[in-house]
Design a protein around this motif. Structure first.
Motif, short mmCIF file in Angstrom:
data_model
loop_
_atom_site.label_atom_id
_atom_site.label_comp_id
_atom_site.label_asym_id
_atom_site.label_seq_id
_atom_site.Cartn_x
_atom_site.Cartn_y
_atom_site.Cartn_z
N THR A 60 0.81 -1.21 0.00
CA THR A 60 0.00 0.00 0.00
C THR A 60 0.85 1.27 0.00
OG1 THR A 60 -0.15 -0.09 2.42
CG2 THR A 60 -1.96 -1.08 1.16
N LYS A 98 -9.25 -3.90 -2.43
CA LYS A 98 -7.92 -3.30 -2.25
C LYS A 98 -6.82 -4.32 -2.59
CE LYS A 98 -9.31 0.13 1.20
NZ LYS A 98 -9.22 0.56 2.62
N LYS A 101 -6.42 -4.29 -6.28
CA LYS A 101 -5.76 -3.06 -6.70
C LYS A 101 -4.26 -3.10 -6.44
CE LYS A 101 -6.02 1.96 -6.00
NZ LYS A 101 -4.64 2.17 -5.49
N CYS A 102 -3.87 -3.64 -5.27
CA CYS A 102 -2.46 -3.65 -4.89
C CYS A 102 -1.67 -4.82 -5.47
CB CYS A 102 -2.34 -3.70 -3.36
SG CYS A 102 -2.92 -2.23 -2.51
N SER A 141 -16.09 3.04 0.38
CA SER A 141 -14.71 2.58 0.28
C SER A 141 -14.54 1.63 -0.90
CB SER A 141 -14.27 1.88 1.58
OG SER A 141 -12.98 1.36 1.46
N SER A 142 -15.43 0.66 -1.01
CA SER A 142 -15.34 -0.30 -2.11
C SER A 142 -15.57 0.38 -3.46
CB SER A 142 -16.35 -1.43 -1.91
OG SER A 142 -15.99 -2.24 -0.80
N TRP A 144 -15.08 3.53 -4.19
CA TRP A 144 -13.94 4.40 -4.48
C TRP A 144 -12.77 3.58 -5.02
CZ3 TRP A 144 -12.13 9.07 -5.33
CH2 TRP A 144 -10.78 9.33 -5.13
N THR A 145 -12.48 2.45 -4.37
CA THR A 145 -11.37 1.60 -4.81
C THR A 145 -11.60 1.09 -6.23
OG1 THR A 145 -10.94 0.89 -2.52
CG2 THR A 145 -10.02 -0.47 -4.28
N MET A 149 -9.55 1.91 -9.88
CA MET A 149 -8.81 0.75 -10.34
C MET A 149 -8.77 0.64 -11.86
SD MET A 149 -9.36 -3.23 -9.17
CE MET A 149 -9.90 -2.72 -7.54
#
Length: 209
Positions: A60, A98, A101-102, A141-142, A144-145, A149
């Motif tokens: 992160t 996340k 994404k990471c 949060s989800s 936004w991620t 992405m």
């Protein structure tokens, strides 16, 4: 235990063995086997969430360490943990988005591999989003991620429309109108049943998680 790994780190050389041991311990807890037995200790949703978070946390930072193979293995452990979660909650899905994404980067050195990875990311995101919306655990949060992405807003909105909800079939919620919705208002414009449980989690519904 998993919390010790759930923080950004510069050296990830030994992260996979540690994650593997934690995952194996979790599986022993679930099956009730192991040294001395774990019949009185059953992992809950939070236990699996901690493992998923531990898988992506070292990546992160602004300068993600480690090679693609290490990230890939970490993602496999995260996905296996998600698959074993009996009752995923809003935190489970937020952590998994996340993790994608990471750990599944949008680009690689090889252009062919990059295309394969983008397709894989899209396919997994579609699967997870469908489960997330079905369970009512979508949060800011989800969303936004997910929105950040994809390389384009159109691709993200297209993913939402593929959930095939009647509310998104009307003219008021067309692709063009969704693209004009401010990011902090997007969740309110989507079907309320998608976030019926997720909206209870205030920490996951702050702007820009």
């Amino acid at each position: 235990w998993a919390r010790d790994l759930a923080s950004p780190a510069k050296d990830v050389g030994g992260i996979i063995p540690k994650l593997s041991r934690i995952y194996e311990f979790l599986m022993k807890m679930e099956s009730g086997i192991g040294d001395g037995g774990y019949n009185n200790v059953e992992p809950d949703t939070s236990s699996f969430n901690h493992v998923i978070r531990a898988c992506y946390a070292p990546w992160t930072s602004s300068s993600p360490p480690g090679d693609e193979g290490t990230r890939r293995k970490a993602f496999e452990i995260a996905y296996d943990s998600y698959s074993k979660t009996h009752m995923p909650d809003a935190h489970t899905y937020a952590h998994m988005f996340k993790a994608i994404k990471c750990l599944l980067p949008s680009s690689t050195a090889n252009s062919n591999d990059a295309g394969d990875t983008r397709l894989e990311r899209y396919t997994i995101c579609k699967e997870l989003l469908r489960d997330c919306c079905r369970d009512g655990h979508l949060t800011k949060s989800s969303a936004w991620t997910l929105r950040k992405m994809f390389p384009s807003e159109e691709e993200f909105v297209g993913l939402l429309l593929q959930m095939n909800h009647p509310q998104l079939d009307g003219e008021s919620m067309s692709k063009e109108n969704l693209l004009r919705v401010p990011e902090d208002r997007l969740l309110a414009c989507l079907p309320s049943e998608w976030s019926r449980n997720g909206r209870r989690h205030k920490a996951l519904n702050r702007h820009r998680q």
